[in-house]
Design a protein around this motif. Structure first.
Motif, short mmCIF file in Angstrom:
data_model
loop_
_atom_site.label_atom_id
_atom_site.label_comp_id
_atom_site.label_asym_id
_atom_site.label_seq_id
_atom_site.Cartn_x
_atom_site.Cartn_y
_atom_site.Cartn_z
N GLY A 1 0.81 -1.22 -0.17
CA GLY A 1 0.09 0.04 -0.09
C GLY A 1 0.71 1.18 -0.08
O GLY A 1 0.28 2.35 0.08
N VAL A 2 2.21 1.22 0.04
CA VAL A 2 3.05 2.38 -0.05
C VAL A 2 3.50 2.29 -1.33
O VAL A 2 4.27 1.52 -1.81
CB VAL A 2 4.17 2.20 0.99
N ASP A 3 3.74 3.44 -1.85
CA ASP A 3 4.50 3.94 -3.11
C ASP A 3 5.82 4.26 -2.98
O ASP A 3 6.10 5.20 -2.23
CB ASP A 3 3.87 4.91 -3.96
N PRO A 4 6.62 3.35 -3.17
CA PRO A 4 8.09 3.46 -3.04
C PRO A 4 8.86 4.78 -3.61
O PRO A 4 9.86 5.25 -3.14
CB PRO A 4 8.86 2.25 -3.28
N THR A 5 8.04 5.20 -4.65
CA THR A 5 8.56 6.33 -5.27
C THR A 5 8.00 7.69 -4.92
O THR A 5 8.39 8.80 -5.25
CB THR A 5 8.53 6.20 -7.02
N ALA A 6 7.09 7.58 -3.98
CA ALA A 6 6.25 8.93 -3.59
C ALA A 6 7.02 9.90 -2.95
O ALA A 6 7.38 11.01 -3.11
CB ALA A 6 5.44 8.56 -2.44
#
Length: 82
Positions: free
Chosen positions: A69-74
């Motif tokens: 659920g976490v976008d690593p590129t955010a």
């Protein structure tokens, strides 16, 4: 695998145990015997009882689960707009 003895002459073929029936009966006997303490178990019977089933996550799956659920590129994208 250790199997029961071969049926003697004159014994109907239907009286012989197949591997699946043998493992099921052996598992029941192990369960009954274990009530009184530790019991040595043949590896094939132990496997049939589920002793070696491995259903844990792989190391890659475990690492990936941290980012569900976490976008690593955010973070990288957000820091460029400052």
């Amino acid at each position: 695998m250790k199997t029961p003895h071969t049926p003697e002459k004159g014994t109907p073929a239907s009286a012989a145990l197949n591997d699946q029936d043998y493992l099921a009966l052996a598992s029941c006997m192990i369960n009954a015997e274990s009530l009184s303490g530790p019991v040595p178990v043949d590896p094939d019977i132990a496997e049939a009882m589920g002793a070696f089933a491995e259903d844990a996550l792989s190391s890659d799956d475990a690492l990936d689960s941290h980012f569900d659920g976490v976008d690593p590129t955010a973070d990288a994208e957000g820091s460029n707009h400052g």
